[in-house]
Design a protein around this motif. Sequence first.
Motif, PDB file in Angstrom:
ATOM      1  N   GLU A 127     -66.662   6.107 -69.156  1.00 16.16           N
ATOM      2  CA  GLU A 127     -67.524   4.925 -69.320  1.00 16.16           C
ATOM      3  C   GLU A 127     -68.435   4.730 -68.116  1.00 16.16           C
ATOM      4  N   LYS A 128     -67.895   5.026 -66.941  1.00 18.27           N
ATOM      5  CA  LYS A 128     -68.697   4.874 -65.716  1.00 18.27           C
ATOM      6  C   LYS A 128     -69.858   5.854 -65.714  1.00 18.27           C
ATOM      7  N   VAL A 129     -69.574   7.100 -66.103  1.00 20.07           N
ATOM      8  CA  VAL A 129     -70.655   8.104 -66.121  1.00 20.07           C
ATOM      9  C   VAL A 129     -71.689   7.709 -67.164  1.00 20.07           C
ATOM     10  N   LYS A 130     -71.226   7.302 -68.344  1.00 19.40           N
ATOM     11  CA  LYS A 130     -72.155   6.937 -69.419  1.00 19.40           C
ATOM     12  C   LYS A 130     -73.062   5.788 -68.973  1.00 19.40           C
ATOM     13  N   ARG A 131     -72.466   4.809 -68.308  1.00 23.30           N
ATOM     14  CA  ARG A 131     -73.254   3.674 -67.817  1.00 23.30           C
ATOM     15  C   ARG A 131     -74.263   4.154 -66.760  1.00 23.30           C
ATOM     16  N   ALA A 132     -73.799   5.030 -65.884  1.00 25.64           N
ATOM     17  CA  ALA A 132     -74.671   5.493 -64.790  1.00 25.64           C
ATOM     18  C   ALA A 132     -75.900   6.228 -65.319  1.00 25.64           C
ATOM     19  N   VAL A 133     -75.710   7.052 -66.352  1.00 21.83           N
ATOM     20  CA  VAL A 133     -76.843   7.877 -66.810  1.00 21.83           C
ATOM     21  C   VAL A 133     -77.528   7.306 -68.048  1.00 21.83           C
ATOM     22  N   GLY A 134     -76.953   6.249 -68.639  1.00 19.31           N
ATOM     23  CA  GLY A 134     -77.593   5.598 -69.784  1.00 19.31           C
ATOM     24  C   GLY A 134     -77.306   6.233 -71.133  1.00 19.31           C
ATOM     25  N   PHE A 135     -76.211   7.001 -71.247  1.00 21.01           N
ATOM     26  CA  PHE A 135     -75.850   7.528 -72.566  1.00 21.01           C
ATOM     27  C   PHE A 135     -75.444   6.359 -73.477  1.00 21.01           C
ATOM     28  N   PRO A 136     -75.844   6.398 -74.766  1.00 21.54           N
ATOM     29  CA  PRO A 136     -75.470   5.326 -75.699  1.00 21.54           C
ATOM     30  C   PRO A 136     -73.956   5.253 -75.887  1.00 21.54           C
ATOM     31  N   LYS A 137     -73.507   4.103 -76.373  1.00 18.84           N
ATOM     32  CA  LYS A 137     -72.062   3.842 -76.563  1.00 18.84           C
ATOM     33  C   LYS A 137     -71.353   4.926 -77.374  1.00 18.84           C
ATOM     34  N   GLY A 138     -71.996   5.375 -78.456  1.00 18.21           N
ATOM     35  CA  GLY A 138     -71.353   6.324 -79.369  1.00 18.21           C
ATOM     36  C   GLY A 138     -71.249   7.748 -78.833  1.00 18.21           C
ATOM     37  N   PHE A 139     -71.917   8.042 -77.764  1.00 14.56           N
ATOM     38  CA  PHE A 139     -71.871   9.405 -77.199  1.00 14.56           C
ATOM     39  C   PHE A 139     -70.496   9.700 -76.622  1.00 14.56           C
ATOM     40  N   ARG A 140     -70.125  10.982 -76.616  1.00 12.36           N
ATOM     41  CA  ARG A 140     -69.006  11.437 -75.798  1.00 12.36           C
ATOM     42  C   ARG A 140     -69.577  12.216 -74.622  1.00 12.36           C
ATOM     43  N   LEU A 141     -69.034  11.920 -73.459  1.00 12.70           N
ATOM     44  CA  LEU A 141     -69.368  12.726 -72.291  1.00 12.70           C
ATOM     45  C   LEU A 141     -68.497  13.968 -72.356  1.00 12.70           C
ATOM     46  N   LEU A 142     -69.086  15.138 -72.227  1.00  8.58           N
ATOM     47  CA  LEU A 142     -68.300  16.373 -72.353  1.00  8.58           C
ATOM     48  C   LEU A 142     -68.023  17.017 -71.013  1.00  8.58           C
ATOM     49  N   VAL A 143     -68.999  16.973 -70.142  1.00 13.39           N
ATOM     50  CA  VAL A 143     -68.790  17.579 -68.829  1.00 13.39           C
ATOM     51  C   VAL A 143     -69.823  17.023 -67.849  1.00 13.39           C
ATOM     52  N   VAL A 144     -69.462  17.037 -66.597  1.00 11.50           N
ATOM     53  CA  VAL A 144     -70.448  16.801 -65.532  1.00 11.50           C
ATOM     54  C   VAL A 144     -70.440  18.078 -64.716  1.00 11.50           C
ATOM     55  N   PHE A 145     -71.624  18.611 -64.414  1.00  7.28           N
ATOM     56  CA  PHE A 145     -71.592  19.781 -63.536  1.00  7.28           C
ATOM     57  C   PHE A 145     -72.464  19.594 -62.309  1.00  7.28           C
ATOM     58  N   ALA A 146     -72.001  20.232 -61.236  1.00  8.10           N
ATOM     59  CA  ALA A 146     -72.754  20.242 -59.982  1.00  8.10           C
ATOM     60  C   ALA A 146     -73.625  21.487 -60.000  1.00  8.10           C
ATOM     61  N   LEU A 147     -74.866  21.347 -59.557  1.00  6.60           N
ATOM     62  CA  LEU A 147     -75.813  22.465 -59.558  1.00  6.60           C
ATOM     63  C   LEU A 147     -76.497  22.544 -58.192  1.00  6.60           C
ATOM     64  N   GLY A 148     -76.536  23.739 -57.649  1.00  8.33           N
ATOM     65  CA  GLY A 148     -77.240  23.918 -56.378  1.00  8.33           C
ATOM     66  C   GLY A 148     -76.922  25.264 -55.772  1.00  8.33           C
ATOM     67  N   TYR A 149     -77.361  25.443 -54.541  1.00  5.46           N
ATOM     68  CA  TYR A 149     -77.007  26.670 -53.815  1.00  5.46           C
ATOM     69  C   TYR A 149     -75.620  26.505 -53.218  1.00  5.46           C
ATOM     70  N   GLU A 150     -74.856  27.573 -53.238  1.00  6.13           N
ATOM     71  CA  GLU A 150     -73.531  27.523 -52.607  1.00  6.13           C
ATOM     72  C   GLU A 150     -73.705  27.440 -51.098  1.00  6.13           C
ATOM     73  N   GLY A 151     -72.874  26.640 -50.445  1.00  7.69           N
ATOM     74  CA  GLY A 151     -72.926  26.532 -48.989  1.00  7.69           C
ATOM     75  C   GLY A 151     -72.067  27.605 -48.341  1.00  7.69           C
ATOM     76  N   SER A 152     -72.288  27.817 -47.072  1.00  5.79           N
ATOM     77  CA  SER A 152     -71.497  28.816 -46.358  1.00  5.79           C
ATOM     78  C   SER A 152     -70.153  28.208 -45.942  1.00  5.79           C
ATOM     79  N   VAL A 153     -69.107  28.744 -46.525  1.00  3.17           N
ATOM     80  CA  VAL A 153     -67.755  28.245 -46.231  1.00  3.17           C
ATOM     81  C   VAL A 153     -67.464  28.398 -44.740  1.00  3.17           C
ATOM     82  N   LYS A 154     -67.876  29.548 -44.190  1.00  2.00           N
ATOM     83  CA  LYS A 154     -67.625  29.855 -42.778  1.00  2.00           C
ATOM     84  C   LYS A 154     -68.249  28.793 -41.870  1.00  2.00           C
ATOM     85  N   THR A 155     -69.541  28.516 -42.116  1.00  2.00           N
ATOM     86  CA  THR A 155     -70.278  27.574 -41.265  1.00  2.00           C
ATOM     87  C   THR A 155     -69.712  26.157 -41.383  1.00  2.00           C
TER      88      THR A 155
END
Length: 190
Positions: A127-155
């Motif tokens: 419900e929090k995600v739906k409210r944050a992004v404005g999905f209508p009540k009847g929608f199901r949220l299926l996944v949230v994904f992070a997108l970007g360049y991977e950071g250097s674990v070492k650094t």
Amino acid sequence: MEILPEIKKRKSPLVFDGREVETEKVKAVIEAARWSPSCYNNQPWNFVFVGKNDRNRFALEESLSLGNSWAKKAPYLVAVGADPSKDCDANKIPYYAYDTGLSVMSAAIEAEHHGLRVHQMAGWKEEKVKRAVGFPKGFRLLVVFALGYEGSVKTLWDKLEQKVKDRLAQPRTRKPAKENFFFGEFKGNK
Ligand SMILES: Cc1cc2nc3c(=O)[nH]c(=O)nc-3n(C[C@H](O)[C@H](O)[C@H](O)COP(=O)(O)O)c2cc1C
């Protein structure tokens, strides 16, 4: 065995680099998802890309479970949802979810092709995600994904949470193919 490099090297990173993602690359990821197959070509997926400076970014970050705090570093958090009431009608199977998963995988492979990474998450408050992004009540949220360049674990090692360090120490594994892939007939556990 040789497989497509994008499939072989794809992984879900726990460390993202704050570096901005080029608009053209985001467009390519969208285009890949758009051309995914779906039951009756229904195209049920809806992706909302939320960047670092979007006004709802904080609300979306706050909707993630604590274990997914690593995702806050990613330049984009993408909420993916669909309307179950507009599903294709076959076999009483929720194809809206199946189709949407296919589109996310296409997006992930395209992202990989452009040097980006996707990390999908099921840990959030719907419900929090739906409210944050404005999905209508009847929608199901299926996944949230992070997108970007991977950071250097070492650094970034000294700045990482212990939980993240522990997960990074674990190898990525898969079941042997014989457990879930068969020729001729199902030979798995019944
Ligand atoms: C639907 C789905 C939900 C997931 N949820 C989470 C999650 O909430 N948090 C997380 O850290 N990883 C999550 N993952 C990532 C998986 O843990 C990861 O894909 C799996 O361990 C295999 O690792 P790999 O993607 O690096 O091959 C999720 C993946 C999928 C497909």
